[in-house]
Each structure stands twice: as C-alpha cells, then as structure tokens.
Design an enzyme around this catalytic site. Structure first.
Site, PDB file in Angstrom:
ATOM      1  N   HIS A 314       7.161   1.940  -1.680  1.00  0.00           N
ATOM      2  CA  HIS A 314       6.793   2.051  -3.101  1.00  0.00           C
ATOM      3  C   HIS A 314       6.168   3.413  -3.396  1.00  0.00           C
ATOM      4  O   HIS A 314       5.452   3.974  -2.555  1.00  0.00           O
ATOM      5  CB  HIS A 314       5.913   0.891  -3.567  1.00  0.00           C
ATOM      6  N   GLU A 360       4.075  -1.423  -7.237  1.00  0.00           N
ATOM      7  CA  GLU A 360       3.931  -2.456  -6.201  1.00  0.00           C
ATOM      8  C   GLU A 360       2.518  -2.991  -6.169  1.00  0.00           C
ATOM      9  O   GLU A 360       2.290  -4.194  -5.973  1.00  0.00           O
ATOM     10  CB  GLU A 360       4.289  -1.853  -4.823  1.00  0.00           C
ATOM     11  N   HIS A 458      -6.343   1.739   0.336  1.00  0.00           N
ATOM     12  CA  HIS A 458      -6.925   1.694  -1.018  1.00  0.00           C
ATOM     13  C   HIS A 458      -8.271   2.425  -1.118  1.00  0.00           C
ATOM     14  O   HIS A 458      -9.142   2.013  -1.872  1.00  0.00           O
ATOM     15  CB  HIS A 458      -7.105   0.233  -1.494  1.00  0.00           C
TER      16      HIS A 458
END
Lengths: 501, 501
Positions: A314, A360, A458
């Site tokens: 992605h 995504e 993240h």
C-alpha cells in the site's frame, strides 16, 4: 483369499488387507462377497485416479523445476547484478521526496503522481490509476500534559478517526486499567475521567483491540477520553498511532496513544494511590471522503492477458515518520519485481499486475473498492500477493490456498534455494488481499525477519533507517521469482481441494 | 657446581640456573665467582622478601575469605530477602515524584531535598549537604523544520550550554559532513550555512567529540549553527542531548542534536545534489551559576571513622526523560548498599560514605568541588566507587589501582560467587571519581550489561521502563559486598605498586 494389492497403498487398502486377515482368523463370521467386490473396485479406481493425479503433479513439478535457470537469472540480477539496491534507492528517493502520506492528504496525492510517473518512465505497461473514495482525517495540533502528581509532558499521537477535544482541552482525573475486564469491574470509577488502558503487549493481533475499541468501551462507562498504551513490545518513549473504530450509538470521545513508559508510570502512580490529573488537547477533524486512486502497472501476459497474478503493497502510510517500512518497502518490491522481469525481457503467459493500494491504514479502503470492481472477473485472478509486514531479510512465503495449490507453490519455492528462502508457510496475511482469499483465490504474503517490526510501526521511527538494501534485494528476488513462475505455468493454480498427494 | 635453588622460582633464578648450565658446557669461558655470589645473595634476599609478601597476601586472602558468610547474608537480603526490589521501588518513587533534574533547575533542588529527607528517614548517619556552585542553563522553546527539499519537522534537542538563535530563528542552507576532516576539506562551503555532522557511531568515547566540539569547529569555518547526529547506535527518531564546549575565542553558534534518521536523510539528499534548507529556533539561556549541594550519608566506621570507602552516583540528570538510568540507578544502589548493611547491623571498621553528586552532566562539577574540599585528607580515602553506566545485570567490577590492591580486590570479588559476578576488570570509569584515581586513590566502577545503554542515554526514553528490579537487586548486592568488605579489612588498600605476585 487373495486380494490384488494396488501399487499405491492408501488407508482403504490397508484396512481391507487387515479385514481379510481377520476373516481368515475367523473372527468375523458374516461377510458379504458383494461388499468386498465393491470395496476392491472402489480402491482400484481410486488408486488409478490417484496415480493419474500423481503423474499430473509430477509433470507440474518437472515443469516448475525447469524454471531453475530463469529463477537464477532473476536472483542474480536482483542480488548482485545491475539492479542491486535499486528497490532501496527508489524507496529512499520516494520517501525523501514525498515523506509520509496519510489517507486524504496532499502528500498521498503527490505520492500517487510520483509513482504513476515513475512506473511509466520505467516502461511498464498499462500504467493507470483506478479511482477510489478514501477517508480524510486530519490530526491537527495535539498535546497532553500530566498536571498531577507531577508536571510532565506526555508524548502522544491521536488515533485515526478520533474526534477533537473541546477548545482548550479536557482536564480530568485518570483511571488506569489493564484490560476491558478491569474496566467493567471498575465501571463506576470511570465517569468523568480519562481512561488509560495500560494493557500489556501480548501480540499485535491480540493487543490492538485496545487501540481499536478502547474509546467506545470507555465511553460506555462515562469516560471523557482515552489514553491508550502504544501497541508495541519496545519503546524509546515513542507513541504509535493507528486506526480506531467508534461503535455505532456510543458517544464519540477523543482518543490518543501515549507511550509505554507513560502508561506504565501512570499504573505505578495509581498503585501508590496517587491522584493523576491530565490535560489533553486535540484538534483532529474528519472531513468528507476524498478522491484518490489505486495505482496499477503491468507486464501483460503473452497467452492469457486476462489472467492475473497480482503483486501489491500500500502506498499510503500514517502521518508520521516516512512510511518507509509500512508500507513503502512492500510497494517498492512489488514494483521492483516487474522491473527485474522487464530488464530480463521475461513476459509470462499471464499478466503480472502490480497495485499500490490507497488508504490501507483506514481498513483496506482502496483495496475493498478494487475488489468490488474486479470481483466479476474473480476466475481470472490466479494469485494475489501482498507484502505489508516489512521488507527485512525474507524467511519464506506465507500461503493460503488449496492443498493442490500449496503443493505447486512448494515446488515454486524450491527455485529460491540460491537465496535460502524456500519455506512455504501457512496463512497469507494482508488487509488488502484477504477478501480475495476469502472468496477462494490463492493468496501469498512475504514473511520476513520482522521481530522489530512493531518497534517502528506507525511511529516517527518508520524511516529509511530501518530499511536495508541487501534485505530489499532478497525480498525483490523472492517476489519476482514467485510471481513470474506462477504467472507463466501452463495452468492456473487450482482452487479446489480435490487432489490428495 | 651446585646452586641452592630457592622455593620461589623468579626469572632471575631461572636465568642463573641457565647460566650455570652454560658454564658447565664450557660455552662461557670467563666467569666471576664474585658476581655469582652477589647474584645468589640478591636472589635469596629477594625471595625471602617475596615469601614474606606472599605470606602477608595469603593472610589477607584468608581474611577476605572469612567474609563469605557476611557476603552471603548481604546477597540474600538484597536478592531474595525483605530488601528485594527496594532500590527499584525507591528509584521509581523518586523519579515519578521529581522527574528529570538538570543542573540549576528547581527539580534538582527538589531532588536533593527528597534524598536528604529519605536518607535521614532511613536512619543513616551524618546525613548532610555540602554546598557547591553549579551551571544554570535553560533549554527554552526550540524547534527545527526542514523547508527544502521537503517540509519535515526535525526532532531536536539543543545541547547543554548552547546559545540561542536570534529571535525568529536562523534559516539557512545545510552542509552535511561525516567528520572534522571532511569539514576542513570543505571549509569554503561552510560559510553562512548550518553544518550537519553525520558522523557514524563508532563508540561513545570516540563519537561524542562531535557533540562536544562540533559547534566551535564549524564556527571556525563560518557556519551559523550546527546540527549534530545524536550519539547513539540505535534510534526510534530519538534525539539525544548532552553537554558541549565552546572553544575560547571562537564565536559561539547555536548547536543542537538531530536524530540519526534525519542526519542520514540529509546525507542522502546531499549526495543526490539536493539543496537542503532548515529553519532552527532555539531560546536557550545561560544564567549565573547557582547554589546546589552534594548529598552525603554515612555509616560511620567503628575503628577508623576518618578513613572512607566512598560509594556514589550522580543525582542530576538531563532535562529529558526521568533520568532513571543516568544516573538515578547509580545513586540508588549507592544508597541501597548502606541500607542493606544497616539492616544487617553491619558497621565496618572504616566509614562508608554515599555521595550523590550534583551537576555531573556539566562535567563533574559537584564532584570536582568535593575533591578540592576533601583532597587534603586524601590519605584517608581508601576506595572511591561510582556507578554511572546503568544498573542492568552486573558483569563485574572495573578497578583502577596498584597491583597489590588489584590482587586484594580480586579476592573480594570471589565473595560474589553466589551471584556469579566475580570478574575484576581493568580501568574504573566515572567522571566524578577520576580525579581521585589520578591522585592515586584506588577506584572502582560497576560494569553491567550495557549494550543498550546509549539507546536511551540523554533521551526522553531514559525512564523507569529501562530499569529492572531483579537487575538492581544484583547491582546493590555487589556494591554493598565490595564496599563493606573493603571498609572492614584490617588494612587499607595499598596504593604503591611494590608487591609482585
């Protein structure tokens, strides 16, 4: 009593021989000759079919083994040839130019344009964009401060889809819990407070539920906001963002991740009976969905252009770090695989299609729309592949499919002996390909040495510094060999589990 | 020719025997009987002295071995008795209450008060504060933004003693270099620019020079500010602060650490020929020195109260994280050692003195003043100990001292067999004790499993989460056994290297 024993010796035959032995010993008094005849006939036919299947499989194994030289060429080019380090260099240029690219952002638009142009310049075929609608959530300014028992700035990252605090923030006491069960038991204490979830990290799959559902669970018992311990086994005071889901009919309260360190500190303070007070300010906003695109490039199949092996990663990321690991690497090796084959002038019988998914991180949004659009042609999807767990040293291929298809894939993986990554493992994973697999299409995902993956996931630490060119060469080689060989075999991968080996 | 061979066989004796053998073989024609007699006499006397020394050492080894039960009691109490985890719990309470405590800050004052009260409440003796003057540098607001070729927020930490930027910050192009040598070669390119030092991490000792001296070196060639790659082998986008020194007569320019990730990214951009532009804003201020204190607690010696074994760590930290590792842990085990001995009712012959230094991070400022004040009594300082490299799993004791003292310390370390930390290593380290060692006082430092120490050093990640209660128990046990036994031996550690073993 003599029974002709077939050359194959399945369980049924052995059972029959044993039964006959029992009869000879007179242990079984009644025996129907008719039953016996039927059984023998069945076994015989079954064995003939099996022999035929085995022959067929042996032919396919031979066919696959004949790709050894091609596989070696691909590996050589990727690992020590002129394409060496290319996927890494491309990823570095891409992420250093664009940076992170969250769903709905201008950066994601720029990233898609960058890739569209790059894929065309690379001379790939049928390069095009497929429109999708994606969420548009913007973090805005955010901060959190512990005011009691100590003045302390909390490093936070608001969670995707979170609402804002009222202007000026929320100042409230904190209730620290370790689990949803503890929250239920202490429901009466939660009203008007922040709930800090200090859940221990067990695994990403198990622990992420607190990030995803913590806000609504806390809102149900009257909390004003949630501070979720970041979902990671290791931290240097690094907050981790990610998507969260509000439950229908439950009040939406602001929700952010705090660091492991701060969550554990709050737990220590609570255990000492200390009152904890925090002020949280978040200016997050959710705007209407925006237009975006999945980005597609192909090498069109020579014999069955309508049949497809799909390689993917992605293109979107979170709005922190560079999104190099999640999932720049996955996208880049899916591009590199096509580049390697193009460089070698290899055009398989079926089409190789690289797709860079949009959004995504918001729940496979771009990929879901792709599935809805293309599922009418599902019978033409031979294999769907995604790399979204990092592009570190490859360990093997995770695969979901029929037993027959698995046997074929095991033969394909043998071609990767030169780079010692022949493992075929269970259960392909990938938010963007799971609907295809649920619908019966064989699926594959890349398994890499991912023990540190969630350290960076993240966070602002997801940068080119976690990537390694040599590891990316190996991933690209594996990805290209698998995709090419599967796309070039005489037959598509079988979907039904009818062949026993 | 018969030569009486002494029971000891030093090099001289072996040489003599060999010489006699040569004479017998007639290889040496001329030989003075007088020389031989002298040599024999010398060897004989030397051996007698040596035998006496050996006897003395053997007595001391026996004396040390007699502490086995006491050592076991200390270890039991620290590791599995009621004191188990106490140093960790105390450190957690201390750091969760005070937080970080940089030189000159209100927090450092609070930390000293906290410790003064805690040591008194613990019932230790002669608890007092010794006044020192320490630097007062305040970070203030700071930020850095890359403006070209990408908009990107740089995580920074200004370096201790750095000057501020002009109001509104400095916006300038960046020159990236890997070393001082490269800076010299490219001196003409530096004028009016930021210099980013992207030096690779070799070791802390070797690499820290860029943090310490980078600003003045860059100022000499006309740079307007420096951005130094953080001194660490591992990063999750974590900037590391630390002290830096301006060179006399060189213009003071603002200096900050950036993360490894951003330094490496700038190097990639520079290599591509991309122009890099950054805006740096720092509001750091240096105020006049302020009053502070070294914090002292003792168990007063029963026979030689004026003679001292000193245990120490520093109480100040940087103004980030919790300062739990650097050096809360070192201070806490130095307190815990005294607590353990007090709990066991152990009062050694000499005084055990725990000192928590002030302003170590600014160059051992508190410890230097302590040395100046107390060096008049240097002959009473038996052993100076510091723990300032973490309190992870202990591996042994680093020691600086005479050969005789080393031999004694090796015997002392044998008492730590129950916790498998008997190693006596070379070279004690510690900014706060090095002046004592330079002046001939034996010194010891704790060697722990510190492979990750610099991951957290001077960052927001230096928190209680890197500490482990079991590891701290072991460190405390080692620290207490060594300090107690050395303080209780009949004789002080010898300083002169006169005994050969």
């Amino acid at each position: 009593m003599v029974v002709s024993i077939p050359t194959c010796l399945p369980t049924e035959a052995l059972t029959l021989i044993y039964s006959c032995q029992q009869m000879k010993d007179g242990h079984i008094k009644k025996f129907s000759i008719f039953s016996l005849a039927l059984t023998v006939t069945f076994i015989h036919c079954s064995c003939l079919a099996r022999n035929k299947d085995e022959k067929a499989f042996s032919d396919r194994a031979e066919e696959i083994a004949s790709y050894a030289n091609v596989a070696q060429d691909i590996i050589d080019l990727a690992v020590r040839g002129k394409a060496q380090n290319r996927s890494y260099e491309r990823l570095a240029d891409f992420t250093d130019t664009i940076g992170n690219r969250v769903s709905g952002s201008k950066n994601l638009d720029l990233a898609i344009k960058y890739m569209y142009n790059a894929l065309r310049e690379n001379g790939l075929e049928n390069v095009h964009l497929e429109p999708v609608k994606i969420p548009h959530w913007v973090r805005g300014e955010e901060s959190a401060m512990m005011l009691h028992p100590q003045n302390h700035t909390l490093a936070i990252l608001g969670l995707g889809s979170s609402v804002a605090t009222p202007k000026g923030g929320i100042e409230a006491e904190v209730l620290v819990v370790e689990s949803f069960e503890e929250l239920k038991k202490r429901a009466k204490e939660a009203s008007g407070k922040f709930v800090t979830f200090n859940q221990p990290f067990v695994s990403y799959g198990k622990t992420v539920q607190y990030r995803e559902f913590g806000a609504s669970e806390a809102a149900k018992v009257g909390a004003v906001a949630t501070l979720i311990r970041s979902v990671t086994p290791f931290s240097i005071n690094s907050p981790h963002t990610g998507w969260q889901d509000y439950q229908e009919g439950v009040k939406k309260i602001p929700t952010a991740c705090i660091t492991v360190e701060d969550a554990v500190m709050m737990a220590r303070m609570a255990k000492r009976g200390q009152k904890i007070v925090v002020r949280l300010t978040m200016n997050a906003q959710t705007f209407p969905d925006v237009d975006s695109f999945n980005t597609v490039a192909e090498i069109i199949g020579s014999e069955h252009p309508e049949q497809v092996v799909l390689l993917s990663g992605h293109l979107d990321s979170w709005d922190v770090g560079q999104g190099a690991m999640d999932d720049g690497g996955g996208a880049l090796i899916s591009w590199e695989a096509l580049s390697l084959l193009k460089d070698l002038g290899l055009r398989p019988r079926r089409t190789l299609r690289t797709v860079f998914w949009s959004a995504e991180e918001q729940g496979g949004v771009g990929a879901q729309q792709y599935f809805q659009l293309h599922k009418v042609n599902i019978s033409n999807f031979n294999l769907v592949m995604e790399s979204d767990m990092g592009t570190f040293t490859p360990l093997g291929l995770q695969f979901t499919g029929s037993t027959q298809a698995r046997a074929i894939m095991a033969e394909v993986m043998k071609l990767l002996k030169p780079i010692n990554t022949t493992n075929l493992e269970e259960h392909a994973e990938g938010t963007d390909i799971e609907m295809w697999m649920d619908a019966g299409v064989p699926g594959a995902s890349l398994h890499v040495a991912d023990s540190k993956y969630f350290w960076f996931h993240h966070t602002n630490g997801d940068t080119m510094s976690v990537q390694n060119p040599v590891e990316m060469n190996l991933c690209s080689a594996l990805w290209a060999v698998v995709a090419y060989v599967v796309a070039d075999l005489e037959e598509m991968l079988p979907r039904l589990d009818s062949m026993v080996l």
